[in-house]
Motif scaffolding. Structure first.
Motif, short mmCIF file in Angstrom:
data_model
loop_
_atom_site.label_atom_id
_atom_site.label_comp_id
_atom_site.label_asym_id
_atom_site.label_seq_id
_atom_site.Cartn_x
_atom_site.Cartn_y
_atom_site.Cartn_z
N ILE A 1 79.65 -31.51 8.00
CA ILE A 1 79.11 -31.34 6.65
C ILE A 1 78.57 -29.93 6.46
O ILE A 1 78.78 -29.30 5.42
N GLN A 2 77.89 -29.41 7.47
CA GLN A 2 77.33 -28.06 7.36
C GLN A 2 78.45 -27.02 7.28
O GLN A 2 78.35 -26.06 6.51
N PHE B 1 79.74 -27.15 3.86
CA PHE B 1 78.83 -26.49 2.91
C PHE B 1 79.02 -24.99 2.93
O PHE B 1 79.04 -24.33 1.88
N VAL B 2 79.15 -24.41 4.11
CA VAL B 2 79.36 -22.96 4.22
C VAL B 2 80.65 -22.56 3.50
O VAL B 2 80.69 -21.56 2.76
N VAL C 1 76.98 -36.83 2.89
CA VAL C 1 75.58 -36.87 3.32
C VAL C 1 75.03 -38.29 3.21
O VAL C 1 74.35 -38.78 4.11
N THR D 1 82.05 -24.18 1.06
CA THR D 1 81.81 -24.38 -0.37
C THR D 1 81.05 -23.20 -0.96
O THR D 1 81.36 -22.71 -2.06
N LEU D 2 80.07 -22.73 -0.22
CA LEU D 2 79.28 -21.58 -0.69
C LEU D 2 80.16 -20.34 -0.82
O LEU D 2 80.06 -19.59 -1.80
N LEU E 1 80.46 -33.52 -0.89
CA LEU E 1 79.46 -33.26 0.14
C LEU E 1 78.32 -34.26 0.04
O LEU E 1 77.81 -34.76 1.05
N ASN E 2 77.87 -34.56 -1.17
CA ASN E 2 76.79 -35.53 -1.33
C ASN E 2 77.23 -36.92 -0.87
O ASN E 2 76.43 -37.67 -0.30
N ASN F 1 77.12 -34.29 10.98
CA ASN F 1 76.31 -33.29 10.27
C ASN F 1 76.90 -31.90 10.44
O ASN F 1 76.85 -31.07 9.51
#
Lengths: 159, 157
Positions: free
Chosen positions: A38-39, A42-43, A66, A45-46, A62-63, A35
């Motif tokens: 993944i987090q 995500f950061v 998850v 990606t943002l 990412l999906n 996790n």
């Protein structure tokens, strides 16, 4: 006979010591590690999106990551080996998204600069054209009028 | 065309040119928001279960929409509460989590996903509470968005 049994016991002991250990279930730490990857992804990606990058493929990856984590947690009690593989795959997906997001971010920044320059150049071109029309418009219009209607003859209406 | 009219036309063209050139660079003025919905077993509003037996599985569909202007990482927490469970759009439910669904959505993207649940104990007017949480990159934690739904069910043995 006793020597044969002893030899078999020794050989069996040695085989047991070198055998592959049984699969162990994934732990909360393992899930937390996946996790966390993944987090972090995500950061990244943002940030890539904020730079103007197209993050559609990153979101899809990412999906997938998850869903792998959720699958690993669901199958942990029945197939811990598969759960461990799924968790490892999720972690690797997260890391690859983080690595790929840098390129997406750079591409987005370049595209944003191009859009800005194009907007400025377009506005400048319109202004130059407007200024030219302002300065030379009357002259050009009169020249065209003479070219189109210069050969027309004028005569009186009544006789 | 006289000088005054020509000058006025030039000014108007200049203003329009600047206005058009700036448009692609302006941020969106739409207020950001997220969506959370619960659909029945046919992916429509309605057909929700009201009476169940212990351990009986039932199907629902969750719906999440992202209109925050940026990509978002969501968690849908499904909790089992009762009549005394307190919750609002500022306070999340203090109840045991039955299931969790996570998903990442791009801006203006929505997702409808199946949710299979069962309740492990009997009770009257039990509340299945669905909460939407969103990942906060500043705190590196999921935070309650204030969006929630609930479903009242009676569970018998």
């Amino acid at each position: 006979m006793i020597a044969g049994l002893a030899l078999a016991a020794v050989v069996g002991f040695m085989v047991a010591m070198t055998a592959v250990p049984a699969s162990t279930a994934i732990s909360e730490n393992d899930v937390g590690s996946a996790n966390s990857a993944i987090q972090s992804a995500f950061v990244s990606t943002l940030q890539a999106e904020r730079s103007g990058g197209n993050v559609t493929s990153l979101v899809a990856a990412l999906n997938s990551a998850v869903q792998l984590v959720e699958k690993a947690q669901a199958e942990n009690s029945t197939d811990p080996a598969q759960a461990s593989r799924d968790l490892q795959a999720a972690r690797q997906l997260g890391q690859s998204v983080t690595a790929e997001s840098a390129g997406v971010s750079a591409a987005g920044s370049s595209l944003r600069q191009f859009v800005f320059v194009r907007s400025v150049v377009s506005a400048a071109a319109v202004l130059v054209a407007a200024a030219l029309v302002y300065v030379y418009g009357g002259r050009v219009f009169r020249w065209l009028w003479v070219r189109l209607y210069g050969g027309y003859a004028v005569r009186l209406a009544n006789g | 065309m006289d000088k005054g009219t020509a000058t006025l036309a030039l000014v108007v063209v200049t203003i329009l040119a600047v206005f058009v050139a700036v448009q692609p660079l302006l941020p969106s003025s739409v207020e950001p928001f997220s969506e959370l919905g619960m659909l029945g077993p046919t992916q429509e509003v309605g057909g929700y279960p009201t009476s169940l037996t212990i351990g009986q599985q039932f199907l629902l569909y969750g719906y999440v929409g992202n209109h925050e202007g940026v990509v978002s990482y969501y968690q849908v927490l499904i909790k089992l509460g009762n009549q005394s469970t307190v919750m609002s759009n500022s306070t999340y439910a203090n109840a045991p989590i039955v299931s969790t669904y996570s998903l990442v959505l791009d801006d203006n993207q929505t997702s409808t996903f199946p949710i299979t649940l069962s309740v492990g104990h009997a009770g009257t007017d039990l509340r299945l509470i669905f909460e939407l949480w969103s990942f906060n990159t500043t705190t590196s934690q999921f935070g309650y968005t204030g969006l929630w739904n609930q479903l009242f069910i009676n569970v018998t043995s």
